[in-house]
Design a protein around this motif. Sequence first.
Motif, PDB file in Angstrom:
ATOM      1  N   MET A 156      31.312  40.714  25.924  1.00 54.60           N
ATOM      2  CA  MET A 156      31.284  40.755  27.393  1.00 54.60           C
ATOM      3  C   MET A 156      29.850  40.948  27.877  1.00 54.60           C
ATOM      4  O   MET A 156      29.428  40.334  28.857  1.00 54.60           O
ATOM      5  CB  MET A 156      32.181  41.884  27.921  1.00 54.60           C
ATOM      6  CG  MET A 156      33.661  41.637  27.738  1.00 54.60           C
ATOM      7  SD  MET A 156      34.659  43.097  28.099  1.00 54.60           S
ATOM      8  CE  MET A 156      34.833  42.923  29.869  1.00 54.60           C
ATOM      9  N   HIS A 157      29.121  41.811  27.181  1.00 58.85           N
ATOM     10  CA  HIS A 157      27.743  42.081  27.595  1.00 58.85           C
ATOM     11  C   HIS A 157      26.810  40.932  27.229  1.00 58.85           C
ATOM     12  O   HIS A 157      26.029  40.466  28.062  1.00 58.85           O
ATOM     13  CB  HIS A 157      27.260  43.382  26.960  1.00 58.85           C
ATOM     14  CG  HIS A 157      25.882  43.770  27.368  1.00 58.85           C
ATOM     15  ND1 HIS A 157      25.553  44.079  28.664  1.00 58.85           N
ATOM     16  CD2 HIS A 157      24.738  43.899  26.659  1.00 58.85           C
ATOM     17  CE1 HIS A 157      24.273  44.379  28.731  1.00 58.85           C
ATOM     18  NE2 HIS A 157      23.750  44.269  27.518  1.00 58.85           N
ATOM     19  N   LEU A 180      27.529  37.664  26.016  1.00 59.11           N
ATOM     20  CA  LEU A 180      27.863  36.285  26.399  1.00 59.11           C
ATOM     21  C   LEU A 180      28.154  36.129  27.883  1.00 59.11           C
ATOM     22  O   LEU A 180      27.799  35.123  28.481  1.00 59.11           O
ATOM     23  CB  LEU A 180      29.058  35.780  25.581  1.00 59.11           C
ATOM     24  CG  LEU A 180      28.836  35.656  24.077  1.00 59.11           C
ATOM     25  CD1 LEU A 180      30.083  35.112  23.408  1.00 59.11           C
ATOM     26  CD2 LEU A 180      27.632  34.780  23.770  1.00 59.11           C
ATOM     27  N   LYS A 181      28.828  37.112  28.456  1.00 57.04           N
ATOM     28  CA  LYS A 181      29.182  37.015  29.874  1.00 57.04           C
ATOM     29  C   LYS A 181      28.164  37.701  30.777  1.00 57.04           C
ATOM     30  O   LYS A 181      28.305  37.680  31.997  1.00 57.04           O
ATOM     31  CB  LYS A 181      30.568  37.615  30.105  1.00 57.04           C
ATOM     32  CG  LYS A 181      31.673  36.839  29.421  1.00 57.04           C
ATOM     33  CD  LYS A 181      33.022  37.421  29.735  1.00 57.04           C
ATOM     34  CE  LYS A 181      34.130  36.605  29.086  1.00 57.04           C
ATOM     35  NZ  LYS A 181      35.451  37.160  29.443  1.00 57.04           N
ATOM     36  N   CYS A 182      27.155  38.324  30.152  1.00 55.99           N
ATOM     37  CA  CYS A 182      26.079  39.009  30.893  1.00 55.99           C
ATOM     38  C   CYS A 182      26.614  40.060  31.865  1.00 55.99           C
ATOM     39  O   CYS A 182      26.060  40.256  32.951  1.00 55.99           O
ATOM     40  CB  CYS A 182      25.200  37.989  31.627  1.00 55.99           C
ATOM     41  SG  CYS A 182      24.398  36.826  30.514  1.00 55.99           S
ATOM     42  N   MET A 183      27.695  40.726  31.480  1.00 52.93           N
ATOM     43  CA  MET A 183      28.261  41.778  32.321  1.00 52.93           C
ATOM     44  C   MET A 183      27.471  43.064  32.110  1.00 52.93           C
ATOM     45  O   MET A 183      26.990  43.338  31.011  1.00 52.93           O
ATOM     46  CB  MET A 183      29.739  41.994  31.966  1.00 52.93           C
ATOM     47  CG  MET A 183      30.619  40.801  32.301  1.00 52.93           C
ATOM     48  SD  MET A 183      32.334  41.020  31.757  1.00 52.93           S
ATOM     49  CE  MET A 183      32.885  42.255  32.925  1.00 52.93           C
TER      50      MET A 183
END
Length: 69
Positions: free
Chosen positions: A27-28, A30-33
Amino acid sequence: MEEGDVRRVYRRTLLAMPRKTRRIFLMHRLKCMTYAEISEQVGIGYGGVEYHMMRALARCRRTASVHRL
């Protein structure tokens, strides 16, 4: 090591992570969350996200040092 080999090694490293740790890491990365966004979506505290990210990064570092990536 060739790029394909590196990808295979890291894929195995990801798959060896506990499910929640892997989910948070992806999530952090790849999705840049943000940690706050992940915390809210996963339903754990900010510190829990930090804990899982530290575990994931430690595994990646160990893999890199063992395989000289």
